[in-house]
Design an enzyme around this catalytic site. Sequence first.
Site, mmCIF file in Angstrom:
data_model
loop_
_atom_site.group_PDB
_atom_site.id
_atom_site.type_symbol
_atom_site.label_atom_id
_atom_site.label_comp_id
_atom_site.label_asym_id
_atom_site.label_seq_id
_atom_site.Cartn_x
_atom_site.Cartn_y
_atom_site.Cartn_z
ATOM 1 C CE1 TYR A 108 -3.493 2.773 1.008
ATOM 2 C CE2 TYR A 108 -1.685 3.562 2.366
ATOM 3 C CZ TYR A 108 -2.911 3.778 1.760
ATOM 4 O OH TYR A 108 -3.544 4.973 1.911
ATOM 5 C CD GLU A 196 -5.950 5.235 -0.501
ATOM 6 O OE1 GLU A 196 -5.854 5.163 0.719
ATOM 7 O OE2 GLU A 196 -7.027 5.347 -1.103
#
Length: 388
Positions: A108, A196
């Site tokens: 991530y 993101e």
Amino acid sequence: MRVHEYQAKQLFADYGIPVAASAPATSVDEAVAAASELGFPVVVKAQIHAGGRGKGGGIQLAEDATDVREAAARILGMTLVTPQTGPEGRVVRTVLIESASDIAQELYLGMTIDRANRAITIMASRAGGVDIEETARTNPDAILKETIDPLLELRPFQAFRLACRLGLPTKTARGVSKFIQSLYKLFREKDCVLAEINPLAITADGAPIAIDAKLNLDDNGLFRHPELVELRDLNEEDPLEVEATAVNLNYIKLEGNVGCLVNGAGLAMATMDLIKHVGASPANFLDVGGGATAEMIEKGVHILIDDPDVKAVFINIFGGILRCDVLAEGVVAAAKKLDVKVPVIVRLEGTNVEAGRQILQESGLSFRSAVDLREAATLVAEAVKEAS
Ligand code: GDP
Ligand code: MN
């Protein structure tokens, strides 16, 4: 402003951030043609301004043309419900056809403006993939952070340090470090507020690649980026909010049933508090601003009346630069054009207040006038009770 994954990935490519070859498609035939061009297998990905698409059935692997045809036919036009869309879901109008990647590991990577720190903060985790929200809740320590000093900007060692803390082998860490630096450059140059990448995948040969891409741009920076304004997809936005921004009104839809028209953000906040205080709930935030014209007021009233949730309208104006008579003219003009079925409570104070009240009175329309806030609040409470 949000952009679609396929648009974000185009920007990534411009900045040398590794992405798989891909093409957007708005019809089944286009999807099949794009896949044949790319070569199989491909992933068919629903393009909506919300995440969690995998969980909602909006992401599908396709091994051949038949698979792509099936997947695209199913996904295009579907109302995709994900943990992030709310129960009403979003209609899918575009799919992204992307060469499937061989994923060995899912990381991530996030970048955001941390207001508490007054600095851009980069977040990274080994626990990438579709359950990062769960990780953030149950095991926040698994999310590593690096704060960027706004005067020094991102130093290369910080990017490399973050990559190493992820426990990656040196060669992979170098690649991820470069990835982070390129994303930071994009983030700064395009005035982003959020980036993101989830997952940021590591392929079998140890190279990073952006599998997903979310990018939110700062609306206040958009005047510097006309090319980014063109990426706006009005289908993904609340239609009343779109109408409001077109005439420079600050409008945000909320969940209650009292439509409010107010000038000034501070008064808008106080008005919403007041509505809550009398046991009702605001249907929106609508700030017409200091320099509103009668046309803007008219449009504002229009937007409130068009909202089926609104059971009463509360107009609360402190006339300063915006004069009460201008406000009253706008309200009367709107009410004459529209078939207003809900009670309208008006509280005016300030510049030209007498003239404003007179215009409302002489209009022949049934406004409920309040002299002060306390009376206005009582009238709002009564109106809501009548409606229910
Ligand atoms: P989201 O569900 O909206 O976050 O959409 P993503 O783009 O993140 O896709 C969800 C999941 O699908 C990812 O976490 C991957 O596990 C999987 N996925 C997406 N693209 C690929 C691909 O090219 N190859 C493989 N193996 N998996 C993929
Ligand atoms: Mn994702």
